[in-house]
Design a protein around this motif. Structure first.
Motif, short mmCIF file in Angstrom:
data_model
loop_
_atom_site.label_atom_id
_atom_site.label_comp_id
_atom_site.label_asym_id
_atom_site.label_seq_id
_atom_site.Cartn_x
_atom_site.Cartn_y
_atom_site.Cartn_z
N ALA A 48 -0.57 -1.03 -4.74
CA ALA A 48 -0.69 0.29 -5.38
C ALA A 48 0.89 -0.01 -5.86
O ALA A 48 1.10 1.18 -6.17
CB ALA A 48 -1.36 0.71 -4.02
N ILE A 73 0.11 7.06 -13.48
CA ILE A 73 0.71 6.22 -14.43
C ILE A 73 0.49 6.82 -15.75
O ILE A 73 1.97 6.75 -16.80
CB ILE A 73 0.88 4.74 -14.27
CG1 ILE A 73 -0.56 4.69 -14.81
CG2 ILE A 73 1.22 4.42 -13.11
CD1 ILE A 73 -0.79 3.06 -14.92
N LEU A 86 2.26 0.73 -9.83
CA LEU A 86 2.50 1.98 -10.60
C LEU A 86 3.82 1.55 -11.11
O LEU A 86 4.29 2.15 -11.59
CB LEU A 86 3.16 2.36 -9.01
CG LEU A 86 2.43 3.38 -8.60
CD1 LEU A 86 3.36 4.14 -7.56
CD2 LEU A 86 1.50 4.83 -9.13
N THR A 145 -7.30 5.67 -9.67
CA THR A 145 -6.16 6.75 -9.26
C THR A 145 -4.38 6.34 -9.66
O THR A 145 -4.56 7.35 -10.19
CB THR A 145 -6.14 6.68 -7.53
OG1 THR A 145 -7.66 7.83 -7.01
CG2 THR A 145 -5.40 8.16 -7.91
N VAL A 146 -4.68 4.80 -9.03
CA VAL A 146 -3.19 5.08 -9.55
C VAL A 146 -2.90 5.05 -11.47
O VAL A 146 -1.82 5.72 -11.59
CB VAL A 146 -2.81 3.39 -9.26
CG1 VAL A 146 -1.53 2.75 -10.12
CG2 VAL A 146 -2.75 3.24 -8.13
N ASN A 147 -4.22 3.68 -11.92
CA ASN A 147 -3.79 4.65 -13.29
C ASN A 147 -4.26 5.65 -13.97
O ASN A 147 -3.11 6.36 -14.81
CB ASN A 147 -5.05 4.14 -13.99
CG ASN A 147 -5.27 2.56 -13.75
OD1 ASN A 147 -4.16 1.99 -14.38
ND2 ASN A 147 -6.07 1.70 -14.05
N LEU A 172 2.02 11.36 -4.56
CA LEU A 172 2.16 10.49 -3.30
C LEU A 172 3.22 11.02 -2.63
O LEU A 172 4.09 11.89 -2.60
CB LEU A 172 3.58 9.21 -3.94
CG LEU A 172 3.04 8.71 -5.04
CD1 LEU A 172 4.46 7.87 -6.20
CD2 LEU A 172 2.02 7.26 -5.25
N LEU A 189 -2.71 6.66 -1.04
CA LEU A 189 -3.74 5.51 -2.24
C LEU A 189 -4.44 4.94 -1.73
O LEU A 189 -5.97 4.96 -2.61
CB LEU A 189 -2.29 5.03 -3.25
CG LEU A 189 -1.36 6.03 -4.30
CD1 LEU A 189 -0.49 4.90 -4.47
CD2 LEU A 189 -2.35 7.11 -4.63
N ASN A 233 0.82 -1.21 0.18
CA ASN A 233 0.16 0.08 -0.12
C ASN A 233 0.82 1.33 -0.31
O ASN A 233 1.80 1.41 0.38
CB ASN A 233 -1.01 -0.06 0.97
CG ASN A 233 -2.01 1.27 1.18
OD1 ASN A 233 -2.45 1.19 0.15
ND2 ASN A 233 -2.92 0.87 2.44
#
Length: 568
Positions: A75, A99, A79, A94-96, A112, A70, A66
């Motif tokens: 997660a 990136i 990334l 959100t991660v997408n 981050l 995020l 984790n």
């Protein structure tokens, strides 16, 4: 830094003391002046222990890969290139978002962000160190033990901040909080500070293997991890990506840090030779049993009050009657990295491999990946497009598909015996550091010190335990290729890959201008076909600028001595 100074006031110690006293059923008719209450905490061994135990909460912020802001397990792997998050909606996706566009990182949004919770935790450690040194009635032995634990936790916290920003303000003691205007120290000074803390911790912590607490092995292991990162920055950064006066480490220092990493990792190997740690013969069981000797630092859970939801987030949908969340799934790039059982590289260009791509793969493959026709919880997993419950669906066709967008599911760390996780959640341990990582740290440090014979020895120590053939490396390029491969496969879903690519300064090569892929499988029985399909809607975006992320804008405004990282 105003909020660093004011968020954790000494009244927090008073609150902790009152909580501890109320639990014990004692009289609450106390003088609540800060100094008196604080002194009562440190004069009582039970409340002192409660305070020290509370510092370890930082490890749960990073459990199961984790990242705090995020809020999703794995997660950090998502990334990088080993996992694909399935959602493209706000929150789950959100991660997408991060990136796909490096412009989402800025002083206002950061992307981050661990700044405030990190420095709040550091303040708590410094309060503990001050209280133990000057106000407690503990034995000298106990004082040293708590100081060692505190400095271990402080270094761990600083390490996360340093990986993001490089250059940071250093707070050694409560006296450093007398002014809210605290400037950044150089990145080298920050790493040297962590190394100093971890060296003290390693020299003063006991030779035990205790869940959730710092030990000698955990401190030496963390020291090796931190020094390896510093050495990598010194070797690979070279001011190529940021001209900030305080970021970067002189290249001439690289071998010094690699030497520290090698020596610290060797200390862990010595402890293993004494019987404290070992590589586990059953790879899958490392992440399911609580007595594995691979675990150097682990966080345990106990139902019904201390649990987590890893299984709910990653099991195939039928495990939860179609209601599993399936936050992320393995990419084809990770799946293809696993070798054949005989140690040869898997290749879709090899007709034998391509005809039965999941046959005769190395043991770690079946322990890590759920694929089409995997046996799981007494059933056969079907990841073909024909299965509308847990088969393949193209990424982007649904906002939250809650099924695979690559043709695979993540098996590693799932509990195959847990069938009630929807109601009762999960209790398998999070292994923050394990012996296999330290063996690979030692191999890498030795390779960077041009000792390729030793690097070969430690690579093969791991490979042999995983049922693979021995290999030989000579020269830095060959050694680092072998080590990168082992780290990508061995440590998959454990939160390392993204940071490895960053410290090697390879993230802008591996994570920029590319789309990760999956396999769309069609057919029945032996007539399957495997089509490589994109798992990303747009190319990924990672620029060299992201090796040093910005300090949150509000922190720069509050702290007049804190300047922003150059370029932001």
């Amino acid at each position: 830094m105003k909020n660093i100074k004011t968020t954790i006031k000494r009244t927090s110690v008073a609150i902790l003391a009152l909580a501890a006293i109320s639990f014990q059923g004692c009289n609450l008719d106390l003088n609540l002046q800060d100094r008196l209450v604080e002194e009562s905490v440190w004069s009582d061994p039970s409340t002192a222990e409660l305070y020290v135990s509370g510092m370890y909460g930082v490890f749960q912020k990073f459990q199961f890969g984790n990242f705090p802001n995020l809020g999703y397990n794995n997660a950090m792997d998502a990334l990088a290139d080993g996992m694909k998050f399935t959602s493209n909606t706000l929150g789950n996706g959100t991660v997408n978002t991060l990136i796909s566009n490096s412009n989402y990182f800025s002083p206002a949004t950061v992307g981050l962000n661990f700044w405030n919770p990190g420095f709040v935790g550091i303040r708590r450690v410094n309060e503990m160190l001050e209280g133990v040194r000057t106000k407690s009635k503990l034995s000298e032995e106990q004082k040293i033990m708590y100081e060692a634990e505190g400095r271990y936790v402080r270094a761990y916290t600083y390490f996360w901040l340093a990986k993001l920003h490089g250059s940071l303000p250093i707070f050694r003691s409560l006296g450093d909080y007398n002014s809210k205007d605290k400037p950044r120290s150089s990145e080298q000074e920050v790493y040297d500070f962590m190394i100093e803390d971890l060296t003290f911790a390693a020299e003063n912590l006991p030779k035990t293997n205790l869940s959730g607490r710092a030990t000698k092995g955990a401190a030496y292991g963390m020291l090796s991890r931190v020094a390896l990162y510093a050495g990598s920055i010194a070797k690979y950064d070279n001011k190529q990506f940021n001209m900030d006066a305080l970021t970067g480490i002189p290249q001439a220092k690289a071998k010094d840090y690699f030497g520290i990493a090698a020596n610290a990792a060797a200390k862990v190997v010595e402890l293993a030779e004494e019987g404290l740690y070992a590589l586990d013969a059953d790879f899958a069981e490392i992440f399911r049993k609580k007595d594995t000797k691979e675990a150097i630092f682990r966080v345990d859970y106990l139902a019904p009050n201390i649990t987590h939801d890893y299984d709910l987030g990653y099991v195939p949908p039928r495990d939860a009657a179609g209601n599993a969340l399936v936050y992320g799934v393995p990419t084809a790039e990770l799946v293809d990295e696993f070798e054949m059982a005989d140690g040869t590289k898997f290749s879709w260009s090899n007709p034998v491999h391509a005809a039965n791509p999941y046959n005769n793969r190395e043991p770690r493959f079946e322990a890590t990946i759920l694929h089409n026709n995997s046996i799981w919880k007494g059933r056969v997993v079907n990841t073909t497009e024909a299965d509308v419950v847990e088969g393949f669906v193209e990424f982007g066709k649904s906002g939250d598909p809650k099924r695979t967008v690559t043709g695979y599911y993540a098996k590693k760390m799932l509990d195959p015996n847990n069938t009630t996780f929807v109601v009762n959640k999960s209790t398998q341990s999070w292994v923050e550091m394990r012996y296999a990582e330290i063996v690979l740290v030692l191999a890498e440090a030795k390779a960077q010190l041009d000792d390729y014979a030793s690097a070969t020895t430690y690579i093969n120590m791991l490979r042999n335990k995983r049922g693979l053939n021995a290999i030989s490396v000579s020269g830095n390029t060959q050694a680092m290729q072998a080590i990168e491969h082992e780290r990508k496969v061995e440590l998959a879903f454990e939160g390392h890959r993204f940071w490895d690519l960053r410290r090697w300064r390879k993230a802008h090569i591996e994570l920029n201008g590319k789309k990760m892929t999956g396999h769309k499988i069609t057919g029945l029985g032996t007539g399957y076909t495997y089509e490589v399909v994109s798992a990303d809607a747009v190319n990924r975006s990672f620029t060299g600028k992201l090796y040093y992320l910005p300090i949150p804008e509000n922190e720069v405004q509050l702290n007049l001595g804190l300047d922003q990282i150059f370029g932001w």
